[in-house]
Write an enzyme that holds these catalytic residues in place. Structure first.
Site, PDB file in Angstrom:
ATOM      1  N   GLY A 101       0.849  -1.200   0.000  1.00  0.00           N
ATOM      2  CA  GLY A 101       0.000   0.000   0.000  1.00  0.00           C
ATOM      3  C   GLY A 101       0.876   1.238   0.000  1.00  0.00           C
ATOM      4  O   GLY A 101       2.073   1.160  -0.283  1.00  0.00           O
ATOM      5  N   GLU A 486      -6.089  -2.134 -27.413  1.00  0.00           N
ATOM      6  CA  GLU A 486      -5.658  -3.283 -26.615  1.00  0.00           C
ATOM      7  C   GLU A 486      -4.446  -3.975 -27.262  1.00  0.00           C
ATOM      8  O   GLU A 486      -3.496  -4.354 -26.564  1.00  0.00           O
ATOM      9  CB  GLU A 486      -6.838  -4.253 -26.438  1.00  0.00           C
ATOM     10  CG  GLU A 486      -6.548  -5.536 -25.700  1.00  0.00           C
ATOM     11  CD  GLU A 486      -6.003  -5.350 -24.295  1.00  0.00           C
ATOM     12  OE1 GLU A 486      -6.027  -4.235 -23.762  1.00  0.00           O
ATOM     13  OE2 GLU A 486      -5.514  -6.351 -23.726  1.00  0.00           O
ATOM     14  N   LYS A 490      -0.810  -4.384 -25.497  1.00  0.00           N
ATOM     15  CA  LYS A 490      -0.139  -5.684 -25.318  1.00  0.00           C
ATOM     16  C   LYS A 490       1.280  -5.617 -25.843  1.00  0.00           C
ATOM     17  O   LYS A 490       2.214  -6.052 -25.185  1.00  0.00           O
ATOM     18  CB  LYS A 490      -0.872  -6.823 -26.059  1.00  0.00           C
ATOM     19  CG  LYS A 490      -2.155  -7.331 -25.495  1.00  0.00           C
ATOM     20  CD  LYS A 490      -2.062  -8.070 -24.201  1.00  0.00           C
ATOM     21  CE  LYS A 490      -2.127  -7.152 -23.027  1.00  0.00           C
ATOM     22  NZ  LYS A 490      -3.365  -6.768 -22.480  1.00  0.00           N
ATOM     23  N   LYS A 608       0.980  -7.031 -11.496  1.00  0.00           N
ATOM     24  CA  LYS A 608      -0.454  -7.264 -11.625  1.00  0.00           C
ATOM     25  C   LYS A 608      -1.124  -6.779 -10.347  1.00  0.00           C
ATOM     26  O   LYS A 608      -0.490  -6.708  -9.317  1.00  0.00           O
ATOM     27  CB  LYS A 608      -0.675  -8.767 -11.792  1.00  0.00           C
ATOM     28  CG  LYS A 608      -1.866  -9.069 -12.647  1.00  0.00           C
ATOM     29  CD  LYS A 608      -1.807 -10.425 -13.233  1.00  0.00           C
ATOM     30  CE  LYS A 608      -3.025 -10.672 -14.071  1.00  0.00           C
ATOM     31  NZ  LYS A 608      -2.955 -10.029 -15.379  1.00  0.00           N
TER      32      LYS A 608
HETATM   33  C1  F6R Z   1      -2.632  -4.865 -19.183  1.00  0.00           C
HETATM   34  C2  F6R Z   1      -3.081  -5.033 -17.819  1.00  0.00           C
HETATM   35  C3  F6R Z   1      -3.504  -3.847 -17.062  1.00  0.00           C
HETATM   36  C4  F6R Z   1      -4.796  -4.141 -16.276  1.00  0.00           C
HETATM   37  C5  F6R Z   1      -5.150  -2.951 -15.376  1.00  0.00           C
HETATM   38  C6  F6R Z   1      -6.469  -3.158 -14.677  1.00  0.00           C
HETATM   39  O1  F6R Z   1      -2.289  -6.072 -19.770  1.00  0.00           O
HETATM   40  O2  F6R Z   1      -3.094  -6.123 -17.300  1.00  0.00           O
HETATM   41  O3  F6R Z   1      -3.677  -2.744 -17.889  1.00  0.00           O
HETATM   42  O4  F6R Z   1      -5.812  -4.413 -17.180  1.00  0.00           O
HETATM   43  O5  F6R Z   1      -4.136  -2.765 -14.436  1.00  0.00           O
HETATM   44  O6  F6R Z   1      -6.428  -4.276 -13.849  1.00  0.00           O
HETATM   45  P1  F6R Z   1      -7.739  -4.952 -13.311  1.00  0.00           P
HETATM   46  O7  F6R Z   1      -8.485  -5.483 -14.476  1.00  0.00           O
HETATM   47  O8  F6R Z   1      -7.240  -6.030 -12.408  1.00  0.00           O
HETATM   48  O9  F6R Z   1      -8.517  -3.897 -12.589  1.00  0.00           O
END
Ligand code: F6R
Length: 613
Positions: A101, A486, A490, A608
């Site tokens: 955080g 998109e 990528k 992620k």
């Molecule tokens: C791109 C990617 C990020 C997520 C973004 C939102 O490949 O993975 O752009 O899409 O950080 O994440 P979520 O969907 O988990 O809210």
């Protein structure tokens, strides 16, 4: 972002912690560290780099003990180095802490703590927490859990923390605000982690801590939870919906490739139980109670980030086409700070794979405060966004481990398509014949994705052309403009080749200046209402010697004749083409990145689950 893991029980903690870190490494991989409590002292080992570097580093160190915490970092404050790695130590070396955080008032707290004689050894915001806890504990003579609670009441920001102390060598203290924390129950043992992936090997009995709660975990004692305001809270264990198999690469060299290839199944799973071909019925159990709100909505506002935002843009087309309800799609990070107009009869749909994205969560809170109905489209069951929304639909794509989102995107678009179809039928907005045709087309999508995956070798050939370039342009229109965005995202995020997505016709308002014989232009030119227009856009690129890589509908001759490389997709309704056209673009980015020698599953600077804003 950042993975935290803790264990206390009768096993050696180190192997549990290291395995947990490996499973959560996609949350951050700038540095890693571990603290193990042993015979009334704490051993901390930490280093810059990956979990494997930490494991190597610990080979000749004492890592024995049955209570410990570990961290994998995505750097926010302070560069990725040994000093800034977690865990952080109190000055008396009796308390250690890990944090996911951001502590927003860390500078103010630091000044006060420095005045009290505390010396800071890192550039992190986190270090104020450990000194603050130590300070409160000493000055107010409190037990550790109380000191943590009182200290956290002075903190502004977000945290998922685990604290250990050599004075209480069989206890973990855990607290959460804005960053996920899951507690797992074993036999006379407790596990804690930022996500279920680190726990599932040991237990599926879990409790999700809520914001501003603090828990004390001592084996043999029941779970004790309080709010930061000192109110007791009861929690009931839930079943963690995850399987170990889903977290393995299953023979693929990368999670990203595995997840691309999983799409025939993940899309089918997103439809399962929702699409009943025999009765031509589409229904989404999760939102049944809110159907009337959706049907009578003044507006639908979609909030999301990154790839999920691109899925939202496809959703805009689907809802406006099929429902004739106005839709706005907003980056959650912009929406939350721009004082948006939100009506009580608006329906806000938050889209998120992880269900933990901080900006999307904040956009949800804002929308709720203004009285709107908020629905979620999430992949991770039990995630913060799934719990913060009034209702919603899971995408059921299974765990997405590769940092670049692939199967989550196609599952999100599938759920949006189901939602739009189901509501359009209820609102009698489309003739039954057209509705049935669409339901049938949707049902064919998983097999069509399977068919597209067979063009992998051809995509590899295109990737070997792309990999030597420093730029690429992606063009699409209407339903496939979000796919152009998109596709570009990528490519840039995993190969580091600069790429931009554009609406094809916008090109002549600027980007066309970039086109010469060195510019690969990837054009989505499938059968659609704007097909002829896209052909003209391709001619414009061709006239300037740009290289054309086109994605066309099978049997296309016109675009194929103008293109240097062609990939075909099977015929489907225009509405569903984004699910198909995105597949070759995922493969293209993947192969280009592999050929460029990139770390595909862990691209630089990324992580992620973006739990910090
Ligand atoms: C791109 C990617 C990020 C997520 C973004 C939102 O490949 O993975 O752009 O899409 O950080 O994440 P979520 O969907 O988990 O809210």
């Amino acid at each position: 972002m950042c993975g935290i893991v803790g264990y206390v029980g009768n096993k050696e903690a180190f192997p549990v912690l290291i395995k947990g870190l490996y499973r959560m490494e996609y949350r951050g991989y700038d540095s890693a560290g571990v603290a193990i409590v042993k015979e009334n002292e704490i051993n901390i080992h930490k280093c810059h780099g990956r979990v494997s570097d930490l494991e190597e580093f610990c080979k000749d160190k004492d890592v024995t003990g049955t209570c410990g915490i570990a961290h994998t970092r995505w750097a926010t404050h302070g560069e990725p180095n040994d000093q800034n790695a977690h865990p952080h130590f109190s000055s008396d070396k009796k308390i250690a802490l890990i944090h996911n955080g951001i502590i927003e008032n860390h500078l103010t707290l630091k000044v006060a703590l420095e005045k009290n004689g505390y010396i800071f050894n890192s550039e992190t915001d986190t270090e104020v927490l450990i000194h603050l806890i130590e300070d409160v504990k000493k000055n107010e003579n409190l037990p550790l859990a109380e000191a943590v609670r009182v200290a956290l009441s002075q903190v502004v920001g977000t945290y998922g923390i685990i604290v250990v102390s050599s004075d209480e060598p069989d206890t973990l203290i855990v607290a959460k605000k804005g960053s996920p924390v899951i507690i797992g129950f074993g036999k006379n043992e407790y596990y804690v982690a930022s996500d279920g992936a680190a726990l599932i090997e040991y237990t599926n009995k879990v409790v999700y801590l809520n914001d501003e709660e603090i828990a004390v975990l001592t084996p043999g004692n029941d779970l004790q939870v309080k709010t930061i305001k000192n109110k007791k809270v009861s929690h009931y264990a839930e079943k963690l919906q995850l399987s170990l198999e889903e977290l393995e690469k299953g023979g693929y060299p990368h999670f990203m490739l595995k997840e691309i290839y999983e799409q025939p199944r993940s899309i089918a799973d997103s439809m399962r139980g929702r699409l009943n071909l025999k009765k031509d019925v589409v229904s989404l159990g999760g939102i049944v109670e809110y159907e009337d709100r959706l049907l009578n909505a003044r507006r639908i506002v979609i909030v999301a980030c990154g790839t999920s935002y691109h899925a939202g843009l496809v959703g805009e087309h689907l809802f406006e086409d099929l429902l004739r309800i106005p839709v706005e799609v907003e980056y959650a990070s912009e929406f939350r700070y721009r004082n948006p107009v939100i009506y009580e009869d608006d329906v806000v749909i938050a889209i998120s794979q992880s269900g933990e994205t901080a900006d999307t969560l904040a956009a949800i809170e804002l929308s709720k405060k203004k009285g709107a109905t908020v629905l979620g489209i999430c992949n991770v069951v039990g995630s913060s966004i799934a719990r913060a929304t009034d209702a919603g639909s899971y995408t059921h794509a299974g765990p997405e481990i590769g940092v670049a989102s692939t199967k989550a995107f196609t599952a999100q678009v599938t759920v949006l398509a189901l939602m739009a179809l189901c509501l359009a039928d209820k609102k009698k907005k489309i003739p039954k014949k057209q509705y049935v045709r669409m339901v049938e087309a949707l049902e064919k999508i998983p097999d069509q994705v399977k068919q597209i995956l067979q063009s992998d070798e051809k995509v590899k050939e295109i990737a070997s052309y792309i990999k030597d370039h420093t730029n690429a342009l992606y063009l699409g229109r209407n339903y496939n403009y979000p796919v152009a965005l998109e596709g570009a995202l990528k490519l840039k995020e995993i190969s580091y080749i600069h790429a931009e997505g554009y609406p094809a016709a916008e090109m002549k308002h600027g980007p066309i200046a970039l086109i010469d014989e060195n510019m690969p232009v990837i054009v989505i030119a499938v059968n659609s209402a704007t097909y002829e227009k896209v052909v003209s856009n391709i001619q414009e690129v061709k006239a300037r010697k740009g290289k054309i890589i086109s994605i066309v509908t099978e049997g296309d001759k016109d675009v194929a004749a103008l293109s240097d490389y062609v990939i075909e997709i099977p015929k489907t309704e225009e509405l569903f083409t984004p699910i198909l056209t995105s597949i070759p673009l995922q493969l293209l980015a993947y192969h280009a990145a592999v050929m460029c020698g990139r770390d595909v599953d862990r691209p630089r600077n990324l992580a992620k689950s973006v739990t910090v804003e």
